[in-house]
Structures are given as structure tokens and as C-alpha cells.
Scaffold this motif. Structure first.
Motif, PDB file in Angstrom:
ATOM      1  N   SER A   1       0.701  -1.153   0.020  1.00  0.00           N
ATOM      2  CA  SER A   1       0.147   0.004   0.060  1.00  0.00           C
ATOM      3  C   SER A   1       0.854   1.199  -0.069  1.00  0.00           C
ATOM      4  CB  SER A   1      -0.808   0.161   1.329  1.00  0.00           C
ATOM      5  OG  SER A   1      -0.237   0.129   2.439  1.00  0.00           O
ATOM      6  N   GLY A   2       1.959   1.209   0.622  1.00  0.00           N
ATOM      7  CA  GLY A   2       2.823   2.509   0.736  1.00  0.00           C
ATOM      8  C   GLY A   2       2.120   3.320   1.886  1.00  0.00           C
ATOM      9  N   ILE A   3       1.035   2.646   2.606  1.00  0.00           N
ATOM     10  CA  ILE A   3       0.658   3.700   3.690  1.00  0.00           C
ATOM     11  C   ILE A   3       1.392   3.455   4.797  1.00  0.00           C
ATOM     12  CG2 ILE A   3      -1.394   4.049   5.068  1.00  0.00           C
ATOM     13  CD1 ILE A   3      -3.135   2.827   2.897  1.00  0.00           C
ATOM     14  N   PRO A   4       1.841   4.533   5.685  1.00  0.00           N
ATOM     15  CA  PRO A   4       2.572   4.255   6.851  1.00  0.00           C
ATOM     16  C   PRO A   4       1.792   3.293   7.644  1.00  0.00           C
ATOM     17  CG  PRO A   4       2.420   6.847   6.343  1.00  0.00           C
ATOM     18  CD  PRO A   4       1.444   5.885   5.321  1.00  0.00           C
ATOM     19  N   LEU A   5       2.959   2.718   8.290  1.00  0.00           N
ATOM     20  CA  LEU A   5       2.535   1.297   9.301  1.00  0.00           C
ATOM     21  C   LEU A   5       2.749   2.193  10.568  1.00  0.00           C
ATOM     22  CD1 LEU A   5       1.680  -1.513   9.185  1.00  0.00           C
ATOM     23  CD2 LEU A   5       4.232  -2.180   9.207  1.00  0.00           C
ATOM     24  N   ASP A   6       1.563   2.477  11.098  1.00  0.00           N
ATOM     25  CA  ASP A   6       1.765   2.986  12.427  1.00  0.00           C
ATOM     26  C   ASP A   6       1.205   2.100  13.448  1.00  0.00           C
ATOM     27  OD1 ASP A   6      -1.044   2.985  11.911  1.00  0.00           O
ATOM     28  OD2 ASP A   6      -1.266   5.352  11.533  1.00  0.00           O
ATOM     29  N   GLU A   7       1.341   2.767  14.769  1.00  0.00           N
ATOM     30  CA  GLU A   7       0.738   1.765  16.153  1.00  0.00           C
ATOM     31  C   GLU A   7      -0.721   1.346  15.883  1.00  0.00           C
ATOM     32  OE1 GLU A   7       1.196   2.527  20.374  1.00  0.00           O
ATOM     33  OE2 GLU A   7       3.245   1.848  19.662  1.00  0.00           O
ATOM     34  N   ALA A   8      -1.629   2.439  15.305  1.00  0.00           N
ATOM     35  CA  ALA A   8      -2.879   2.363  15.586  1.00  0.00           C
ATOM     36  C   ALA A   8      -3.025   1.067  14.269  1.00  0.00           C
ATOM     37  CB  ALA A   8      -3.676   3.443  14.761  1.00  0.00           C
ATOM     38  N   ALA A   9      -2.213   0.980  13.350  1.00  0.00           N
ATOM     39  CA  ALA A   9      -2.499  -0.096  12.535  1.00  0.00           C
ATOM     40  C   ALA A   9      -2.342  -1.408  13.108  1.00  0.00           C
ATOM     41  CB  ALA A   9      -1.774  -0.147  11.172  1.00  0.00           C
ATOM     42  N   ALA A  10      -1.249  -1.498  13.918  1.00  0.00           N
ATOM     43  CA  ALA A  10      -0.889  -2.648  14.726  1.00  0.00           C
ATOM     44  C   ALA A  10      -2.070  -2.931  15.779  1.00  0.00           C
ATOM     45  CB  ALA A  10       0.372  -2.305  15.495  1.00  0.00           C
ATOM     46  N   ASP A  11      -2.646  -2.064  16.301  1.00  0.00           N
ATOM     47  CA  ASP A  11      -3.286  -2.536  17.481  1.00  0.00           C
ATOM     48  C   ASP A  11      -4.693  -2.968  16.642  1.00  0.00           C
ATOM     49  OD1 ASP A  11      -1.752  -1.405  19.242  1.00  0.00           O
ATOM     50  OD2 ASP A  11      -2.677   0.453  19.681  1.00  0.00           O
ATOM     51  N   ARG A  12      -5.190  -2.579  15.423  1.00  0.00           N
ATOM     52  CA  ARG A  12      -6.273  -2.963  14.840  1.00  0.00           C
ATOM     53  C   ARG A  12      -5.965  -4.456  14.495  1.00  0.00           C
ATOM     54  NH1 ARG A  12      -6.275   2.093  12.245  1.00  0.00           N
ATOM     55  NH2 ARG A  12      -5.192   1.248  10.533  1.00  0.00           N
ATOM     56  N   ALA A  13      -4.920  -4.738  13.905  1.00  0.00           N
ATOM     57  CA  ALA A  13      -4.407  -6.146  13.613  1.00  0.00           C
ATOM     58  C   ALA A  13      -4.648  -6.923  14.583  1.00  0.00           C
ATOM     59  CB  ALA A  13      -3.188  -6.063  12.827  1.00  0.00           C
ATOM     60  N   ALA A  14      -4.301  -6.728  15.949  1.00  0.00           N
ATOM     61  CA  ALA A  14      -4.612  -7.597  17.008  1.00  0.00           C
ATOM     62  C   ALA A  14      -5.886  -7.641  17.404  1.00  0.00           C
ATOM     63  CB  ALA A  14      -3.792  -6.874  18.406  1.00  0.00           C
ATOM     64  N   GLU A  15      -6.775  -6.528  17.603  1.00  0.00           N
ATOM     65  CA  GLU A  15      -8.062  -6.579  17.917  1.00  0.00           C
ATOM     66  C   GLU A  15      -8.800  -7.247  17.004  1.00  0.00           C
ATOM     67  OE1 GLU A  15      -8.915  -2.467  17.689  1.00  0.00           O
ATOM     68  OE2 GLU A  15      -7.798  -1.905  19.538  1.00  0.00           O
ATOM     69  N   ALA A  16      -8.644  -7.141  15.484  1.00  0.00           N
ATOM     70  CA  ALA A  16      -9.382  -7.852  14.580  1.00  0.00           C
ATOM     71  C   ALA A  16      -8.963  -9.561  14.777  1.00  0.00           C
ATOM     72  CB  ALA A  16      -9.084  -7.673  13.309  1.00  0.00           C
ATOM     73  N   ALA A  17      -7.919  -9.978  15.064  1.00  0.00           N
ATOM     74  CA  ALA A  17      -7.495 -11.335  15.203  1.00  0.00           C
ATOM     75  C   ALA A  17      -8.142 -11.948  16.535  1.00  0.00           C
ATOM     76  CB  ALA A  17      -6.067 -11.561  15.460  1.00  0.00           C
ATOM     77  N   VAL A  18      -8.127 -11.106  17.330  1.00  0.00           N
ATOM     78  CA  VAL A  18      -8.956 -11.361  18.737  1.00  0.00           C
ATOM     79  C   VAL A  18     -10.608 -11.552  18.687  1.00  0.00           C
ATOM     80  CG1 VAL A  18      -9.632 -10.735  21.097  1.00  0.00           C
ATOM     81  CG2 VAL A  18      -7.229 -10.652  20.388  1.00  0.00           C
ATOM     82  N   ALA A  19     -11.079 -10.605  17.897  1.00  0.00           N
ATOM     83  CA  ALA A  19     -12.626 -10.523  17.560  1.00  0.00           C
ATOM     84  C   ALA A  19     -12.680 -12.022  16.660  1.00  0.00           C
ATOM     85  CB  ALA A  19     -12.707  -9.516  16.866  1.00  0.00           C
ATOM     86  N   ALA A  20     -11.829 -12.112  15.628  1.00  0.00           N
ATOM     87  CA  ALA A  20     -12.260 -13.382  14.692  1.00  0.00           C
ATOM     88  C   ALA A  20     -11.911 -14.715  15.678  1.00  0.00           C
ATOM     89  CB  ALA A  20     -11.111 -13.434  13.787  1.00  0.00           C
ATOM     90  N   ALA A  21     -10.878 -14.701  16.534  1.00  0.00           N
ATOM     91  CA  ALA A  21     -10.557 -15.791  17.208  1.00  0.00           C
ATOM     92  C   ALA A  21     -11.827 -16.185  18.106  1.00  0.00           C
ATOM     93  CB  ALA A  21      -9.250 -15.733  18.204  1.00  0.00           C
ATOM     94  N   ARG A  22     -12.234 -15.079  18.852  1.00  0.00           N
ATOM     95  CA  ARG A  22     -13.295 -15.259  19.876  1.00  0.00           C
ATOM     96  C   ARG A  22     -14.822 -15.889  19.240  1.00  0.00           C
ATOM     97  NH1 ARG A  22     -12.399  -9.736  23.219  1.00  0.00           N
ATOM     98  NH2 ARG A  22     -11.089 -10.906  24.690  1.00  0.00           N
ATOM     99  N   ALA A  23     -14.854 -15.350  17.732  1.00  0.00           N
ATOM    100  CA  ALA A  23     -16.058 -15.889  17.142  1.00  0.00           C
ATOM    101  C   ALA A  23     -16.065 -17.307  16.471  1.00  0.00           C
ATOM    102  CB  ALA A  23     -16.223 -14.810  15.734  1.00  0.00           C
ATOM    103  N   GLY A  24     -14.890 -17.917  16.667  1.00  0.00           N
ATOM    104  CA  GLY A  24     -14.514 -19.231  16.279  1.00  0.00           C
ATOM    105  C   GLY A  24     -13.986 -19.414  14.878  1.00  0.00           C
TER     106      GLY A  24
END
Length: 201
Positions: free
Chosen positions: A175-198
Motif C-alpha cells: 500500500s505505501g501507507i505508513p505502518l503506524d501503531e494504530a494499524a498494529a493495534d487494529r490487527a491485534a483487535e481483529a485477530a482477537v475478535a475473529a478468534a473469539r467468534a471461532g
């Protein structure tokens, strides 16, 4: 250069370790600065200030050098963080991946190795081993979350860890979009949500 025995014949921490560290540092610097195509064993020996025959004898090929560099990077990587919650653990993981990929030297190095792995089978194999070691290091965080009842039984810990870093690598490489801490936090939140949903069961 001192007069100790050849690499591989002295105790770890002696000349062998110093030579390996110097050669791998020179390899990483060259990869980060110029990419895989510019790796040359004789040039690496010169940059590392070690004998050319030592480099040829110990590593043999450019791909052998890159494989050893990746092994060393996996061994030197920080251990997992345990916060007591899956979100905390995966956020720590995502932020560590983000720091590595945005580091001027490490980020450039990973881009060069990933590019090389697309057309060089030995580099690809070394890269796969590197990531497998890192996934194994962090997978227990997910198993602990299963044991605590945070995510369903049967959740695949390796898939959850892969899901954390996948969007970060995608963003870095496409993408060329800067890889900021908010993107990292979103990635973790999405993985947790998906894992909780099975999703990874």
C-alpha cells in the motif's frame, strides 16, 4: 584478524562467534542498503574484514549467508510478552512486528529477503523457517487464552498469530501507507475478535 583456529573449531563466544557476527552484520547491511541482487561473498568478506576463504568455506553461497542471517535474527528476536489477556498479548506481538518492519534497517532487510524469496527456493525455505520459529514463540499466548476460556477450544494458535501480522505485512508490501501503531493495534483487535467468534477453530 587474530591467529585462532578456523571458524567452527573454537568455543562459542571466541573467534567463531566474532567472525559470524561480523559477516552477518555485513550481510544485513548490504541487503538493507542494496538488496539481494548485490550480495557477493567476496564483498561481504571485505566489509566484515574477514578472509574471503573463511566466508566461502563456512557459508558457500549467498543463499547460505541469507539463511544463516535469518536463523540469527530468529534467535535474537525478543521473546513473547505475557500480559494475562489475549488482546494484550497480541497487541504486544503486533507492535513488535510493526517496530521491526518500520525500523530503517530491519524493514529494508525484510523487504529484500521477501523479494528474494519469491524467486530463490533456498531463501524462501529460510524465510519460512524464520517465521515458523516466531509463530512457535508466540503461539502459547493463544493456548493460554484457550485455557482461560477467552477463545473456543480447538482454536488453532498458529493461525491466530499469523492473522495478527498478515495485515501489517500486506500494508508494508502493497500500500505505501505508513505502518503506524494504530494499524498494529487494529490487527491485534481483529485477530482477537475473529478468534473469539471461532474463525480459527
Amino acid at each position: 584478524m587474530d591467529g585462532d583456529a578456523d571458524p567452527g573449531t573454537v568455543r562459542p563466544g571466541g573467534r567463531t562467534a566474532r567472525v559470524r557476527a561480523a559477516v552477518l552484520r555485513a550481510t544485513g547491511d548490504t541487503l538493507a542498503e542494496q538488496g539481494f541482487a548485490h550480495l557477493d561473498l567476496a564483498d561481504i568478506a571485505r566489509r566484515a574484514e574477514v578472509g574471503k576463504t573463511t566466508v566461502y568455506r563456512r557459508w558457500g553461497t549467498v543463499t547460505g549467508l541469507v539463511a544463516d542471517l535469518l536463523t540469527d535474527m530468529a534467535e535474537q528476536s525478543l521473546p513473547r510478552t505475557e500480559t494475562g489477556s489475549l488482546l494484550g498479548d497480541l497487541t504486544a506481538n503486533a507492535r513488535l512486528v510493526r517496530r521491526t518492519l518500520t525500523d530503517p534497517r530491519q524493514g529494508a532487510l525484510f523487504k529484500a529477503v521477501i523479494a528474494a524469496a519469491t524467486c530463490d527456493p533456498r531463501t524462501a525455505e529460510a524465510l519460512h523457517r524464520f517465521y515458523e520459529l516466531r509463530i512457535q514463540e508466540w503461539a502459547p499466548c493463544v493456548q493460554q487464552a484457550i485455557d482461560r476460556g477467552e477463545v473456543p477450544e480447538g482454536t488453532d494458535p498458529h493461525e491466530v498469530i499469523r492473522a495478527v501480522s498478515a495485515p501489517l505485512y500486506y500494508r508494508l508490501l502493497t500500500s505505501g501507507i505508513p505502518l503506524d501503531e494504530a494499524a498494529a493495534d487494529r490487527a491485534a483487535e481483529a485477530a482477537v475478535a475473529a478468534a473469539r467468534a471461532g474463525a480459527y477453530a
